[in-house]
Design a protein around this motif. Sequence first.
Motif, PDB file in Angstrom:
ATOM      1  N   LEU A   1      -2.745  -9.503  10.364  1.00 28.95           N
ATOM      2  CA  LEU A   1      -3.366  -8.754   9.253  1.00 28.95           C
ATOM      3  C   LEU A   1      -4.308  -9.641   8.447  1.00 28.95           C
ATOM      4  O   LEU A   1      -5.306  -9.178   7.916  1.00 28.95           O
ATOM      5  CB  LEU A   1      -2.289  -8.157   8.349  1.00 28.95           C
TER       6      LEU A   1
ATOM      7  N   VAL B   1       0.594   3.484  12.557  1.00 30.80           N
ATOM      8  CA  VAL B   1       1.351   2.241  12.743  1.00 30.80           C
ATOM      9  C   VAL B   1       2.720   2.594  13.312  1.00 30.80           C
ATOM     10  O   VAL B   1       3.385   3.508  12.807  1.00 30.80           O
ATOM     11  CB  VAL B   1       1.563   1.517  11.395  1.00 30.80           C
TER      12      VAL B   1
ATOM     13  N   PHE C   1       3.857  -7.326   2.688  1.00 28.51           N
ATOM     14  CA  PHE C   1       3.358  -6.872   3.998  1.00 28.51           C
ATOM     15  C   PHE C   1       2.795  -5.454   3.873  1.00 28.51           C
ATOM     16  O   PHE C   1       1.702  -5.156   4.379  1.00 28.51           O
ATOM     17  CB  PHE C   1       4.517  -6.923   5.010  1.00 28.51           C
TER      18      PHE C   1
ATOM     19  N   LEU D   1      -1.089  -4.389   4.501  1.00 31.18           N
ATOM     20  CA  LEU D   1      -1.340  -3.346   5.503  1.00 31.18           C
ATOM     21  C   LEU D   1      -2.096  -2.173   4.875  1.00 31.18           C
ATOM     22  O   LEU D   1      -3.039  -1.640   5.468  1.00 31.18           O
ATOM     23  CB  LEU D   1       0.002  -2.879   6.091  1.00 31.18           C
TER      24      LEU D   1
ATOM     25  N   LYS E   1      -5.797  -2.062   4.852  1.00 28.18           N
ATOM     26  CA  LYS E   1      -6.477  -1.828   6.143  1.00 28.18           C
ATOM     27  C   LYS E   1      -6.365  -0.380   6.591  1.00 28.18           C
ATOM     28  O   LYS E   1      -6.848  -0.020   7.661  1.00 28.18           O
ATOM     29  CB  LYS E   1      -5.884  -2.718   7.266  1.00 28.18           C
ATOM     30  N   CYS E   2      -5.632   0.449   5.789  1.00 28.66           N
ATOM     31  CA  CYS E   2      -5.346   1.827   6.194  1.00 28.66           C
ATOM     32  C   CYS E   2      -6.059   2.819   5.275  1.00 28.66           C
ATOM     33  O   CYS E   2      -6.001   2.670   4.052  1.00 28.66           O
ATOM     34  CB  CYS E   2      -3.842   2.100   6.095  1.00 28.66           C
TER      35      CYS E   2
ATOM     36  N   PHE F   1       2.802   5.688   9.034  1.00 29.21           N
ATOM     37  CA  PHE F   1       3.629   4.564   9.483  1.00 29.21           C
ATOM     38  C   PHE F   1       4.916   5.159  10.063  1.00 29.21           C
ATOM     39  O   PHE F   1       5.675   5.826   9.356  1.00 29.21           O
ATOM     40  CB  PHE F   1       3.960   3.666   8.283  1.00 29.21           C
TER      41      PHE F   1
ATOM     42  N   ARG G   1       0.044   6.687   3.868  1.00 30.41           N
ATOM     43  CA  ARG G   1      -0.758   5.953   2.887  1.00 30.41           C
ATOM     44  C   ARG G   1      -1.267   6.950   1.873  1.00 30.41           C
ATOM     45  O   ARG G   1      -1.834   7.986   2.241  1.00 30.41           O
ATOM     46  CB  ARG G   1      -1.922   5.271   3.634  1.00 30.41           C
TER      47      ARG G   1
END
Length: 195
Positions: free
Chosen positions: A92, A104, A127, A131, A134-135, A141, A194
Amino acid sequence: MIEEPEYLRHIQRRIESLEKEVHTLLTGIDELTLEFGCGHGHYLTAYAEAHPQEECLGLDLVTKRIEKANAKVEKRNLTYVRFLKAEAAEFLSVFPESTQITKVFMLFPDPWPKKRHFKNRMIQSSFLSVLAEKCPKGAQFFFRTDHSGYFDWTKEHFQEHDDWEIDPDAAWPFEQTSYFQDMMDSWQSLIAKRV
Ligand SMILES: C[S@@+](CC[C@H](N)C(=O)[O-])C[C@H]1O[C@@H](n2cnc3c(N)ncnc32)[C@H](O)[C@@H]1O
């Protein structure tokens, strides 16, 4: 002048090399389906065969597993799925801005059951924050484990995180037993999105 220790230079070289590899792999890819801790790639290979419109990438720490997984997709001529030896957080840290992660998967991750080892679990607030960057909104997920302690840990981390929300109505997108799922009698799944 204080010399930089050799191990720090080694980590730096590894990250630089990973960055080049990741950028080459993801050139021209806008949206990515990603699996953390893919093992031998059983799940993602089957998933990719059923979803030829998605670009897929699986990550694992163990070189032999990645070699086996890549041999599997090459044999099937699946050019849109690849496997890469990389540590999740390092991956990442070099992820390019030109790609977004829209799905994911994390299936049967190592549970690290002892309290003093919880810090080794892949699911951590930091984490999930990195993440999330980037989403896009709506990215999903998919998490599955046989370990009830890790399931509760993950549920709490998603519930407490501002960037993610558990989606109780979402359906598991594709069933295929992974190597570890095959050995388990039961498991629990959780889907977050997200926000
Ligand atoms: C219990 S296995 C599950 C493999 C596969 N998902 C399955 O269900 O069969 C967990 C995998 O996660 C990988 N792994 C553990 N920590 C990792 C990390 N920080 N980054 C990438 N892979 C990791 C391990 O090497 C191992 O292959």
